[in-house]
Design an enzyme around this catalytic site. Structure first.
Site, PDB file in Angstrom:
ATOM      1  N   ASN A 190       0.862  -1.184   0.000  1.00 57.02           N
ATOM      2  CA  ASN A 190       0.000   0.000   0.000  1.00 57.02           C
ATOM      3  C   ASN A 190       0.893   1.226   0.000  1.00 57.02           C
ATOM      4  O   ASN A 190       1.300   1.731   1.042  1.00 57.02           O
ATOM      5  CB  ASN A 190      -0.925  -0.033   1.211  1.00 57.02           C
ATOM      6  CG  ASN A 190      -1.925  -1.160   1.090  1.00 57.02           C
ATOM      7  OD1 ASN A 190      -2.832  -1.100   0.255  1.00 57.02           O
ATOM      8  ND2 ASN A 190      -1.734  -2.210   1.865  1.00 57.02           N
ATOM      9  N   GLU A 191       1.188   1.654  -1.208  1.00 55.92           N
ATOM     10  CA  GLU A 191       2.127   2.756  -1.399  1.00 55.92           C
ATOM     11  C   GLU A 191       1.458   4.085  -1.059  1.00 55.92           C
ATOM     12  O   GLU A 191       0.242   4.138  -0.892  1.00 55.92           O
ATOM     13  CB  GLU A 191       2.605   2.757  -2.860  1.00 55.92           C
ATOM     14  CG  GLU A 191       3.351   1.492  -3.276  1.00 55.92           C
ATOM     15  CD  GLU A 191       4.741   1.359  -2.644  1.00 55.92           C
ATOM     16  OE1 GLU A 191       5.022   2.011  -1.621  1.00 55.92           O
ATOM     17  OE2 GLU A 191       5.550   0.588  -3.182  1.00 55.92           O
ATOM     18  N   PRO A 192       2.258   5.169  -0.946  1.00 53.77           N
ATOM     19  CA  PRO A 192       1.680   6.468  -0.614  1.00 53.77           C
ATOM     20  C   PRO A 192       0.457   6.767  -1.487  1.00 53.77           C
ATOM     21  O   PRO A 192       0.490   6.559  -2.699  1.00 53.77           O
ATOM     22  CB  PRO A 192       2.817   7.441  -0.911  1.00 53.77           C
ATOM     23  CG  PRO A 192       4.050   6.635  -0.669  1.00 53.77           C
ATOM     24  CD  PRO A 192       3.720   5.231  -1.102  1.00 53.77           C
ATOM     25  N   THR A 239      10.357   1.840  -3.786  1.00 50.30           N
ATOM     26  CA  THR A 239      10.167   0.409  -3.505  1.00 50.30           C
ATOM     27  C   THR A 239      10.830  -0.420  -4.599  1.00 50.30           C
ATOM     28  O   THR A 239      11.495  -1.422  -4.332  1.00 50.30           O
ATOM     29  CB  THR A 239       8.652   0.088  -3.450  1.00 50.30           C
ATOM     30  OG1 THR A 239       8.068   0.901  -2.443  1.00 50.30           O
ATOM     31  CG2 THR A 239       8.401  -1.368  -3.157  1.00 50.30           C
TER      32      THR A 239
END
Ligand code: F6R
Length: 655
Positions: free
Chosen positions: A162-164, A181
């Site tokens: 769950n990236e920014p 990432t």
């Protein structure tokens, strides 16, 4: 502490916290809690649903579960697992797939039923992704929800992938990986161009619905993001911060990952040190004064009583009586870290009135010249991290040895080796049969951009780096006779994740120490390199020192840790600061340039686009500026070290 008992919550932290001396101890404690839950459910004849993570963080946790299974009969028969994520697209048997990872580290070694193991699929056709993700969520629900969720944290603050920007209501779905990432993962995939752009990941909501969530983080490179997640506001820009809204979430950290938290970094902001079991010792005093000087943007000697009072440092003011006294203490502590004589002065050439070579310990301070051992994990860390100091030590007449701990072959591209092969092909130096073989390899490279598989390429790549190290050492005035290529075998594991320190590694390190009997040891104390090679190299030194602790040289030896290309010590941690002249900076640059295979195309440069020589120069110039901003003399550049007596190192440094 063997259990996951949280520390008493302090005002700055918005989520529970447990801190351990080492990641190994922490992993054991987490594994013990999970094992307890599995056993409890067995007694109740119920299943337990675990949410699992991959990556470097949980490896020791899984090893402990496997050990508990083998040695303490922990059964996984009642365990159902759901993994957080999987790269997309990626076939399940790909060595970097998370399915493969889970088999390697857990599933193949315990009695879990294959039908109880669930991971998002990296090979589902694109058109079916949404249905696949919905079915994954449904399966979690049908299993009764996740009882215990293990998490790591990415440097973007992600949990799962769950990236920014991932919203709090997100569910399992296809996500685009953040560039940071991907860069962090690029080492595993052999370069960014081979690293997947997407992944399937459980959503924030899925994770928050777990009944218990434990996030583990190790190492200084996680310290900043851990602090943001725990202390700052909840934001989709750092999805780990959503754990602040979970009532049964716990951050489990080692000392390094906890290092940026207010309670450890600036504890005076929390309350009187005494109440926290802390004291105004030398290091804490210096840290507070440097912090004050920076936050007030004033040189140390100009700080006033008001500055101390307004910043909440009344306590420190009370100890010293006045800002004037406190400033003096902080200033001189810092000034005493600076010396142009890193190996001490030649007593025969010392004039009355010469400044003492301050930071050296008394026991070996009088010995001149000294035997110096510089440990360079990769063949270029010596010149990148302490090239100026190295040259100084040689110039001052010390017996300087450099030991290269690993071959560094993995970071040599096929193109670099091809260039060396072309030279042999065209020079006529090899016989006809060898030349023909080499010509065939070169032709393959020229056609495909890759060398065909051949057993010796890895070894030869090591030779390329060896030759670069010899050339760089030559720039620094160290002859090949004093270079030691250890080629520690741990480095040659099949994949980076399989690297483990072995007996042979420790033995090789020990032999070297026994041979050199160093007065001064310089080692990379930088534990942040992307592959953990520096960490294992330091571990090897630690074990080797432990084995040699009875030898006479040990008691007199001093150990100085330098930081690698990835980060610098905080100023308050520095015990030795060696100022460099502009000429020395240029000479160091020339030495770094000898590492041609690592120039502009370094395979594992991490998330920093600058070349190594640029990072080195920026870093040492910035450190010199910091000293100057604090009110000390203005130097061109400074290289910095942290001191340990070897016995103190054995006691305090947990790896
Ligand atoms: C892995 C995952 C990620 C990792 C995180 C930290 O399944 O979902 O969130 O936990 O990227 O990775 P490491 O542990 O390699 O630092």
């Amino acid at each position: 502490m063997n259990t996951l008992t949280p520390l008493v919550r302090c005002s700055h932290e918005h989520v529970s916290l447990a801190v351990f001396a080492s990641s190994a101890a922490a992993s054991l404690a987490v594994a013990r809690e999970v094992a307890g839950l599995i056993r409890q459910r067995q007694q109740e004849h119920r299943t337990v649903v675990l949410g699992l993570a991959t990556g470097s963080t949980p490896i020791a946790f899984y090893s402990e579960l496997v050990r508990l299974h083998r040695e303490e009969k922990l059964s996984f028969a009642n365990v159902v697992t759901f993994n957080l994520d999987e790269y997309y697209p990626l076939p399940p048997d790909h060595p970097q797939s998370y399915r493969h990872f889970m088999r390697t580290h857990l599933f193949d070694h315990v009695d879990i039923a294959p039908e109880n193991v669930n991971l998002p699929s990296g090979s589902v056709p694109q058109a079916e992704i949404d249905a696949h993700c919905r079915a994954y969520e449904e399966k979690i629900r049908a299993a009764g929800g996740i009882d215990f969720q293990i998490l790591g944290i990415g440097r973007t603050g992600h949990i799962g992938f769950n990236e920014p920007g991932s919203p709090p209501h997100s569910r399992t779905r296809l996500v685009t990986l953040d560039p940071l990432t991907r860069r962090d993962a690029s080492g595993d995939f052999g370069g960014e161009e081979h690293t997947p752009r997407y992944a399937l990941s459980m959503g924030v909501r899925t994770i928050l619905e777990a009944r218990r969530v434990v996030l583990m983080a190790w190492g200084q490179h996680k310290a900043g993001i851990v602090r943001t997640a725990m202390e700052h506001e909840v934001t989709a820009q750092v999805t780990a911060s959503f754990l602040q809204q979970h009532e049964n979430a716990l951050f489990v950290l080692d000392h390094a990952a906890a290092g940026a938290l207010t309670r450890f970094r600036t504890p005076w902001l929390i309350g009187p040190l005494e109440d926290q079991g802390l004291a105004w010792d030398e290091r804490m005093t210096r840290r507070a004064i440097l912090w004050l000087s920076r936050s007030r943007k004033k040189v140390i000697l100009k700080l006033t009583d008001d500055d101390y009072n307004e910043a909440g440092l009344q306590d420190l003011l009370r100890v010293h009586g006045s800002a004037y006294e406190a400033n003096r203490v902080g200033f001189y502590q810092l000034q005493h870290t600076i010396t142009g004589w890193p190996g001490g002065r030649d007593p025969r050439r010392t004039q009355p009135g010469d400044a003492p070579a301050r930071p050296l310990r008394a026991a070996s301070a009088g010995v001149f010249p000294k035997r110096v051992l510089i440990l360079s994990p990769h063949p270029d860390d010596d010149v990148i991290s302490m090239g100026g100091t190295l040259c100084r030590l040689v110039e001052h007449g010390h017996e300087v040895h450099i030991a290269y701990q690993v071959s560094g072959s993995n970071a040599v591209s096929d193109e670099s080796l091809w260039r060396a092969l072309v030279f042999v092909r065209d020079s006529g130096l090899a016989d006809a049969a060898t030349t023909a073989q080499i010509a065939a390899w070169c032709a393959a490279f020229e056609a495909t951009g890759a060398l065909p598989p051949a057993a010796d390429f890895k070894r030869w790549k090591g030779f390329v780096r060896r030759q670069e190290a010899i050339a760089a050492a030559r720039v620094c005035g160290v002859s090949p006779a004093r270079l030691h290529f250890l080629d520690l075998p741990f480095y040659d594991a099949v994949t980076v994740r399989h690297r483990r320190l072995g007996d042979k590694d420790v033995e090789l390190m020990g032999q070297l120490l026994g041979e050199v009997r160093p007065h001064l040891i310089y080692a990379a104390g930088d534990l942040d390199d992307p592959h953990g090679t520096h960490r294992i190299c330091l571990h090897a030194l630690r074990e080797a020192l432990a084995r040699r602790a009875q030898e006479p040289w040990f008691a007199e030896a001093e150990l100085w840790l330098y930081r690698g290309a990835w980060a610098e010590w905080e100023v308050d941690e520095i015990d030795l600061a060696v100022p460099l002249s502009p000429q020395e900076v240029l000479r160091r640059r020339r030495a770094i340039f000898r590492h041609e295979t690592q120039k502009d195309l370094a395979l594992f440069a991490g998330d920093d686009r600058r070349e190594f020589w640029q990072r080195t120069e920026d870093r040492s110039r910035r450190l010199a500026e910091s000293y100057n901003t604090l009110g000390l003399a203005e130097y061109e550049a400074i290289e910095a070290f942290k001191r340990y007596a070897p016995d103190e190192f054995l006691r305090h440094v947990q790896l």
